[in-house]
Motif scaffolding. Sequence first.
Motif, mmCIF file in Angstrom:
data_model
loop_
_atom_site.group_PDB
_atom_site.id
_atom_site.type_symbol
_atom_site.label_atom_id
_atom_site.label_comp_id
_atom_site.label_asym_id
_atom_site.label_seq_id
_atom_site.Cartn_x
_atom_site.Cartn_y
_atom_site.Cartn_z
ATOM 1 N N VAL A 145 1.594 -3.669 -13.604
ATOM 2 C CA VAL A 145 1.342 -2.411 -14.328
ATOM 3 C C VAL A 145 2.452 -1.380 -14.139
ATOM 4 N N GLU A 146 3.491 -1.719 -13.375
ATOM 5 C CA GLU A 146 4.577 -0.771 -13.175
ATOM 6 C C GLU A 146 5.436 -0.659 -14.431
ATOM 7 N N SER A 147 6.139 0.443 -14.515
ATOM 8 C CA SER A 147 6.996 0.702 -15.672
ATOM 9 C C SER A 147 8.239 -0.181 -15.638
ATOM 10 N N ILE A 148 8.915 -0.239 -16.767
ATOM 11 C CA ILE A 148 10.188 -0.957 -16.859
ATOM 12 C C ILE A 148 11.169 -0.360 -15.854
ATOM 13 N N GLU A 149 11.182 0.965 -15.719
ATOM 14 C CA GLU A 149 12.073 1.629 -14.758
ATOM 15 C C GLU A 149 11.814 1.124 -13.337
ATOM 16 N N ASP A 150 10.558 1.034 -12.955
ATOM 17 C CA ASP A 150 10.219 0.550 -11.616
ATOM 18 C C ASP A 150 10.673 -0.897 -11.422
ATOM 19 N N LYS A 151 10.483 -1.721 -12.436
ATOM 20 C CA LYS A 151 10.895 -3.119 -12.330
ATOM 21 C C LYS A 151 12.418 -3.225 -12.220
ATOM 22 N N LEU A 152 13.142 -2.409 -12.970
ATOM 23 C CA LEU A 152 14.607 -2.386 -12.855
ATOM 24 C C LEU A 152 15.029 -1.883 -11.476
ATOM 25 N N ASN A 153 14.303 -0.908 -10.935
ATOM 26 C CA ASN A 153 14.593 -0.421 -9.579
ATOM 27 C C ASN A 153 14.426 -1.546 -8.568
ATOM 28 N N SER A 154 13.390 -2.356 -8.713
ATOM 29 C CA SER A 154 13.167 -3.484 -7.811
ATOM 30 C C SER A 154 14.312 -4.493 -7.918
ATOM 31 N N ILE A 155 14.754 -4.769 -9.141
ATOM 32 C CA ILE A 155 15.872 -5.694 -9.336
ATOM 33 C C ILE A 155 17.135 -5.134 -8.667
ATOM 34 N N ALA A 156 17.411 -3.859 -8.906
ATOM 35 C CA ALA A 156 18.604 -3.234 -8.310
ATOM 36 C C ALA A 156 18.539 -3.263 -6.786
ATOM 37 N N LEU A 157 17.392 -2.948 -6.228
ATOM 38 C CA LEU A 157 17.241 -2.966 -4.776
ATOM 39 C C LEU A 157 17.397 -4.388 -4.240
ATOM 40 N N PHE A 183 0.830 -1.209 0.000
ATOM 41 C CA PHE A 183 0.000 0.000 0.000
ATOM 42 C C PHE A 183 0.862 1.257 0.000
ATOM 43 N N LEU A 184 1.875 1.291 0.863
ATOM 44 C CA LEU A 184 2.731 2.469 0.974
ATOM 45 C C LEU A 184 3.498 2.726 -0.319
ATOM 46 N N GLY A 185 4.045 1.658 -0.899
ATOM 47 C CA GLY A 185 4.788 1.811 -2.153
ATOM 48 C C GLY A 185 3.919 2.322 -3.280
ATOM 49 N N LYS A 186 2.726 1.753 -3.403
ATOM 50 C CA LYS A 186 1.832 2.201 -4.470
ATOM 51 C C LYS A 186 1.309 3.605 -4.217
ATOM 52 N N ALA A 187 1.065 3.949 -2.967
ATOM 53 C CA ALA A 187 0.625 5.311 -2.661
ATOM 54 C C ALA A 187 1.713 6.316 -3.042
ATOM 55 N N ALA A 188 2.956 6.012 -2.677
ATOM 56 C CA ALA A 188 4.058 6.906 -3.032
ATOM 57 C C ALA A 188 4.193 7.023 -4.543
ATOM 58 N N LYS A 189 4.072 5.910 -5.213
ATOM 59 C CA LYS A 189 4.195 5.888 -6.675
ATOM 60 C C LYS A 189 3.124 6.733 -7.348
ATOM 61 N N TYR A 190 1.883 6.509 -6.990
ATOM 62 C CA TYR A 190 0.790 7.124 -7.733
ATOM 63 C C TYR A 190 0.405 8.518 -7.234
ATOM 64 N N PHE A 191 0.576 8.801 -5.952
ATOM 65 C CA PHE A 191 0.288 10.160 -5.471
ATOM 66 C C PHE A 191 1.407 11.121 -5.836
ATOM 67 N N ASN A 192 2.628 10.611 -5.864
ATOM 68 C CA ASN A 192 3.784 11.459 -6.132
ATOM 69 C C ASN A 192 4.259 11.368 -7.575
ATOM 70 N N ARG A 193 3.729 10.420 -8.319
ATOM 71 C CA ARG A 193 4.143 10.188 -9.710
ATOM 72 C C ARG A 193 5.659 10.003 -9.813
ATOM 73 N N SER A 194 6.213 9.186 -8.908
ATOM 74 C CA SER A 194 7.660 8.991 -8.871
ATOM 75 C C SER A 194 8.010 7.537 -9.158
ATOM 76 N N ALA A 195 9.305 7.282 -9.277
ATOM 77 C CA ALA A 195 9.785 5.916 -9.457
ATOM 78 C C ALA A 195 9.624 5.161 -8.148
ATOM 79 N N CYS A 196 9.634 3.841 -8.255
ATOM 80 C CA CYS A 196 9.311 3.019 -7.100
ATOM 81 C C CYS A 196 10.052 1.690 -7.201
ATOM 82 N N ALA A 197 10.269 1.026 -6.054
ATOM 83 C CA ALA A 197 10.836 -0.323 -6.027
ATOM 84 C C ALA A 197 10.246 -1.061 -4.834
ATOM 85 N N HIS A 198 9.961 -2.348 -5.011
ATOM 86 C CA HIS A 198 9.397 -3.174 -3.949
ATOM 87 C C HIS A 198 10.258 -4.419 -3.776
#
Length: 129
Positions: A112-124, A82-97
């Motif tokens: 439904v996340e962007s390629i950038e978000d998925k790469l951020n998750s991999i990096a994290l 919930f927190l990650g998606k809220a930050a992503k969609y309210f702030n329109r920013s990149a995200c990682a889970h």
Amino acid sequence: MHARKAVMSATEAVSEGLPSTVDARTIAEMGARGEFGEADVFGPFALDNALCPEAAKAKGISNPVAGAANCLIAPSIEVGNFLGKAAKYFNRSACAHVVVGARVPILIPSRVESIEDKLNSIALGVLNV
């Protein structure tokens, strides 16, 4: 950037009746012993006093993480999602889970996340191996 990890709960006061506060205290103690490397780890924090210096000051919380967290550790997968998606969609920013604590990090990006978000998750995830 120096890691300032806030261990989250509903409140900053430790209460035996709210297990996530007890868990947060335990994790903060582990951080103080250096078990997470060179990172400031503190909790429990409510969201306001983890991110807002004025809220931390008003509640008398004096710690390098207070009001300056750059990583939020959620008490459950539901809260983290919930927190990650809220930050992503309210702030329109990149995200990682990433879920940590298992033998290997578990990546949980949304379909439904962007390629950038998925790469951020991999990096994290790689950073948490």
